[in-house]
Design a protein around this motif. Sequence first.
Motif, PDB file in Angstrom:
ATOM      1  N   VAL A  94       0.852  -1.194   0.000  1.00  0.00           N
ATOM      2  CA  VAL A  94       0.000   0.000   0.000  1.00  0.00           C
ATOM      3  C   VAL A  94       0.887   1.244   0.000  1.00  0.00           C
ATOM      4  N   GLN A  95       0.737   2.053  -1.032  1.00  0.00           N
ATOM      5  CA  GLN A  95       1.624   3.204  -1.223  1.00  0.00           C
ATOM      6  C   GLN A  95       0.838   4.512  -1.151  1.00  0.00           C
ATOM      7  N   PHE A 122       8.442  18.987   3.097  1.00  0.00           N
ATOM      8  CA  PHE A 122       8.834  17.958   2.135  1.00  0.00           C
ATOM      9  C   PHE A 122       7.828  16.817   2.208  1.00  0.00           C
ATOM     10  N   PHE A 123       7.979  15.838   1.337  1.00  0.00           N
ATOM     11  CA  PHE A 123       7.072  14.703   1.260  1.00  0.00           C
ATOM     12  C   PHE A 123       7.816  13.412   1.567  1.00  0.00           C
ATOM     13  N   VAL A 124       7.068  12.430   2.038  1.00  0.00           N
ATOM     14  CA  VAL A 124       7.619  11.093   2.257  1.00  0.00           C
ATOM     15  C   VAL A 124       6.704  10.094   1.545  1.00  0.00           C
ATOM     16  N   GLN A 125       7.289   9.356   0.609  1.00  0.00           N
ATOM     17  CA  GLN A 125       6.552   8.318  -0.104  1.00  0.00           C
ATOM     18  C   GLN A 125       6.795   6.993   0.614  1.00  0.00           C
ATOM     19  N   THR A 126       5.725   6.370   1.098  1.00  0.00           N
ATOM     20  CA  THR A 126       5.845   5.176   1.922  1.00  0.00           C
ATOM     21  C   THR A 126       5.058   4.026   1.308  1.00  0.00           C
ATOM     22  N   VAL A 127       5.660   2.835   1.313  1.00  0.00           N
ATOM     23  CA  VAL A 127       4.970   1.617   0.892  1.00  0.00           C
ATOM     24  C   VAL A 127       4.930   0.667   2.085  1.00  0.00           C
ATOM     25  N   THR A 186       2.390 -13.635  -4.545  1.00  0.00           N
ATOM     26  CA  THR A 186       1.657 -12.645  -5.339  1.00  0.00           C
ATOM     27  C   THR A 186       1.670 -11.324  -4.602  1.00  0.00           C
ATOM     28  N   TRP A 187       2.281 -10.315  -5.203  1.00  0.00           N
ATOM     29  CA  TRP A 187       2.327  -8.986  -4.608  1.00  0.00           C
ATOM     30  C   TRP A 187       1.417  -8.056  -5.395  1.00  0.00           C
ATOM     31  N   VAL A 188       0.623  -7.275  -4.665  1.00  0.00           N
ATOM     32  CA  VAL A 188      -0.340  -6.367  -5.279  1.00  0.00           C
ATOM     33  C   VAL A 188      -0.049  -4.949  -4.803  1.00  0.00           C
ATOM     34  N   HIS A 189       0.349  -4.081  -5.720  1.00  0.00           N
ATOM     35  CA  HIS A 189       0.560  -2.673  -5.381  1.00  0.00           C
ATOM     36  C   HIS A 189      -0.786  -1.972  -5.324  1.00  0.00           C
ATOM     37  N   VAL A 190      -1.022  -1.231  -4.235  1.00  0.00           N
ATOM     38  CA  VAL A 190      -2.303  -0.562  -3.997  1.00  0.00           C
ATOM     39  C   VAL A 190      -2.070   0.943  -3.951  1.00  0.00           C
ATOM     40  N   GLY A 191      -2.872   1.699  -4.709  1.00  0.00           N
ATOM     41  CA  GLY A 191      -2.725   3.149  -4.723  1.00  0.00           C
ATOM     42  C   GLY A 191      -4.051   3.851  -4.841  1.00  0.00           C
ATOM     43  N   ASP A 192      -4.064   5.151  -4.528  1.00  0.00           N
ATOM     44  CA  ASP A 192      -5.294   5.935  -4.598  1.00  0.00           C
ATOM     45  C   ASP A 192      -5.457   6.533  -5.994  1.00  0.00           C
TER      46      ASP A 192
END
Length: 283
Positions: A94-95, A122-127, A186-192
């Motif tokens: 989940v990113q 600043f921003f932080v991108q987290t998975v 199985t890896w699933v990337h989740v985004g908005d």
Amino acid sequence: MKTQEVLDAKSWAEHTFGNVQLHDRRRTRRTIQAASNLAENPLGSLPAQMHDWKGTKALYRLLNEPDVTFAALMQPHVQQTREQAVSSPVMLLVQDTTDIDLSHRHKVSGTGQIGNERGRGFFVQTVLAVRPPTKEVLGCISQEPFARIRAPKGEQRHQRLKRQERETDVWMRQVGTIGTPEPGSTWVHVGDRGVDMFPFFLACQANQTHFLVRAAQNRRTEADEEEIKHSLDRARAFPSRQSRPLEVPARHGHKARSTQVQLAFGQMTLLPHAMSRKRATKP
């Protein structure tokens, strides 16, 4: 990680940072001590967390060392999270982006624009790696801080789209950094909605991962040789297969309420922009 290790701040700090590579064992010991103090009092000020001014200055000196970088401090935790992730048959990655507001810290350098034009930080991108059956958060499997670069004055939309580097590239970088799962996983990337873009889809495919994205664009889809339809319109026409109750919390002046979520699914072929235009002008 076991539950008692999470609850015990000292054990958690030793487990997480005991193998951190900072080129000096004294730095490792200081890192473990600082992490333990932070975990014991996560909402306190830095002097309160470090107990006294001596401990606070020691932490400042540690963080000022050239070898003590964000990447070096995060590496053990990221590695531990990945080791746990590969043991699960299905893993959600989940990113999302978090903004760190430093507008009140006028002397801090290296910041960029956040929010409106007057916000600085600043921003932080987290998975986060999450096990679907138990909703257990294993930890960060990737994380990247970045500052927004101000757009050139007078830049037009077509010029912005032609940039070699764009702020949204951070989403694809996380997919590439995490890479390909182990065989059998199985890896699933989740985004908005912000990640409803073809480069993200292609990055996931290139790394042999799946993706689940909240749709923002009503994209063109391939229906047949003569007709172009749109993704959101077609998705809304899918028959409902199941329904589930959902409690919606109160927010922004709206009362809490109970509702039903209808689950529907189907297949469609999305067309990239260039192909969409080509097919739309076909005689």
